[in-house]
Design a protein around this motif. Structure first.
Motif, short mmCIF file in Angstrom:
data_model
loop_
_atom_site.label_atom_id
_atom_site.label_comp_id
_atom_site.label_asym_id
_atom_site.label_seq_id
_atom_site.Cartn_x
_atom_site.Cartn_y
_atom_site.Cartn_z
N THR A 112 0.81 -1.16 0.03
CA THR A 112 0.27 0.17 0.08
C THR A 112 0.66 1.30 -0.07
O THR A 112 0.58 2.40 -0.35
CB THR A 112 -0.88 -0.06 1.21
OG1 THR A 112 0.02 0.15 2.55
CG2 THR A 112 -1.73 -1.14 1.17
N SER A 113 1.82 1.29 0.49
CA SER A 113 2.60 2.53 0.76
C SER A 113 3.18 3.30 -0.77
O SER A 113 3.56 2.58 -1.27
CB SER A 113 3.94 2.33 1.61
OG SER A 113 4.84 3.45 1.57
N ARG A 114 3.06 4.40 -0.63
CA ARG A 114 3.73 5.39 -1.80
C ARG A 114 5.37 5.19 -1.65
O ARG A 114 5.90 5.16 -2.73
CB ARG A 114 3.47 6.87 -1.46
CG ARG A 114 2.17 7.15 -1.99
CD ARG A 114 2.01 8.75 -1.63
NE ARG A 114 0.60 9.15 -1.74
CZ ARG A 114 -0.12 8.98 -2.83
NH1 ARG A 114 0.62 9.03 -4.02
NH2 ARG A 114 -1.53 9.42 -3.18
N GLU A 115 5.87 4.85 -0.50
CA GLU A 115 7.28 4.71 -0.39
C GLU A 115 7.71 3.54 -1.43
O GLU A 115 8.88 3.45 -1.74
CB GLU A 115 7.55 4.31 1.01
CG GLU A 115 8.30 5.24 1.51
CD GLU A 115 8.77 4.69 3.22
OE1 GLU A 115 9.66 4.07 3.49
OE2 GLU A 115 7.67 4.80 3.98
N THR A 116 7.00 2.36 -1.20
CA THR A 116 7.36 1.35 -1.98
C THR A 116 6.87 1.12 -3.70
O THR A 116 7.03 0.31 -4.12
CB THR A 116 7.09 -0.08 -1.56
OG1 THR A 116 5.40 0.17 -1.08
CG2 THR A 116 7.58 -0.25 -0.09
N THR A 117 6.42 2.27 -3.95
CA THR A 117 5.84 2.54 -5.54
C THR A 117 7.29 2.30 -6.31
O THR A 117 8.18 2.87 -5.99
CB THR A 117 5.24 3.88 -5.61
OG1 THR A 117 4.31 4.26 -5.01
CG2 THR A 117 4.75 3.89 -7.05
N GLY A 118 7.17 1.23 -7.43
CA GLY A 118 8.30 1.17 -8.35
C GLY A 118 9.30 0.31 -7.80
O GLY A 118 10.27 -0.13 -8.42
N VAL A 119 9.06 -0.24 -6.58
CA VAL A 119 10.16 -1.17 -5.99
C VAL A 119 9.82 -2.57 -6.03
O VAL A 119 8.92 -2.80 -6.14
CB VAL A 119 10.28 -1.12 -4.22
CG1 VAL A 119 11.27 -2.05 -3.67
CG2 VAL A 119 10.83 0.59 -3.99
N SER A 120 10.76 -3.41 -6.72
CA SER A 120 10.33 -4.67 -7.37
C SER A 120 11.72 -5.66 -7.20
O SER A 120 12.88 -5.29 -7.14
CB SER A 120 10.01 -4.51 -8.82
OG SER A 120 9.14 -5.73 -9.05
#
Ligand code: NAP
Length: 282
Positions: A238-246
């Motif tokens: 859910t976090s914006r912080e983890t957007t794009g992290v994969s």
């Protein structure tokens, strides 16, 4: 997360239930997967006790049975054309070796094959969602630290009388990390991200209680409550912080190293191919 759709497997269990409750609390419509109608209903009742007014839908899926996974994916796709968050949390830790109706060793079938197959069958819904930037659709696979465990590609299903829960279960955690990395690689640029979460030892869940003996004592004494263990999977989901992290393994919101075979691209490709073969996929 109002307007988003999430699917959680193992939602009748400790960790999956806590993750599903967290997503419901954020306002997502949570599709609650259970092995039977009864288990899915029980899971939904448990979530509603914690989150009155939660938006929930049941999904029946026996994850040890590939025909049930196909039917559940078709059922989901008949109701939704988008999936924002998929959390694969179901798992087993079994004393005895069992074989599923597909002829696959049960621990490998549930802990690895189900993650592979369900996720693949839902990719259209995950990528459909990803068409709307700036956020990602997210796959979160519950896994674990795996120490110096390796996969034996000559015997992924621990045949030949070699089965024991300590020999057979830890490699499935490494396998989840490898599959997560391979999904991340294959989905690069699609807007869908895939990460794995190590929840730590979870208190009072049935998984380790089933094995009994020292595990029951260890989990009840040192385990964290499921709500706490759910923090990192929820953060990844859910976090914006983890957007794009994969393609990473996480614990307590920190990236963990993936030593040994967990950093071997050949291993993850071999595992993918083995799973595709067992799932009858090209
Ligand atoms: N507990 C830990 O300390 C720990 C540590 C590291 C990783 N993990 C991982 O965390 C995840 C959650 O574990 P947990 O501790 O919350 O255990 P849990 O309470 O036993 O939950 C496991 C869930 O998986 C479901 N499940 C098992 N086989 C299934 C099948 N064939 N079809 C559909 N659902 C099935 C169970 O459903 P039923 O209740 O109907 O059987 C249950 O809802 C697991 O994947 C586990 O490998 C746990």
């Amino acid at each position: 997360m109002d307007g988003t759709v999430a699917l959680v497997t193992g939602a009748a269990g400790g960790l999956g239930g806590a993750v599903a409750s967290g997503l419901a609390r954020e306002g997502a419509l949570v599709v609650v997967a259970g092995r039977s109608t009864t288990r899915a209903s029980e899971a939904m009742a448990g979530i509603r006790r914690l989150v009155p007014g939660a938006k929930l839908e049941p999904l029946v899926c026996d994850l040890s049975d590939q025909s049930s996974i196909h039917a559940a994916a078709a059922d989901f796709l008949s109701r939704h054309d988008r999936l924002d968050v998929l959390v694969n949390a179901a798992g087993v830790f079994r004393k005895e070796r069992q074989v599923t109706r597909d002829g696959i060793e049960l621990t490998f079938a549930t802990n690895v094959m189900a993650y592979f197959l369900l996720t693949n069958l839902l990719l259209d819904a995950l990528t459909h969602r990803a068409a709307a930037p700036p956020s990602n659709s997210r796959i979160v696979n519950i896994a674990s630290r795996y120490g110096n465990v390796r996969l034996n590609f000559d015997d992924l299903q621990t045949a030949g009388g070699k089965y024991s829960y300590l020999r057979s279960t830890p490699p499935t955690m490494l396998a989840r990390v490898l599959l997560t990395q391979e999904f991340a690689e294959r989905l690069r640029g699609s807007g869908v991200v895939a990460n794995a979460a190590h929840p730590g030892l979870v208190k009072n869940t049935t998984l380790l209680q089933d094995v009994g003996g020292p595990f029951r004592w260890i989990t009840n004494t040192f385990g964290a409550p499921a709500e706490k263990a759910a923090d990192t999977p929820l953060w990844l989901a859910t976090s914006r912080e983890t957007t794009g992290v994969s393609g990473k393994l996480w614990a307590k919101r920190k990236e963990l190293p993936t030593p040994g075979m967990g950093s071997d691209p050949e291993a993850r490709k071999r595992l993918w191919d083995a799973c595709a073969h067992l799932a009858g996929m090209p």
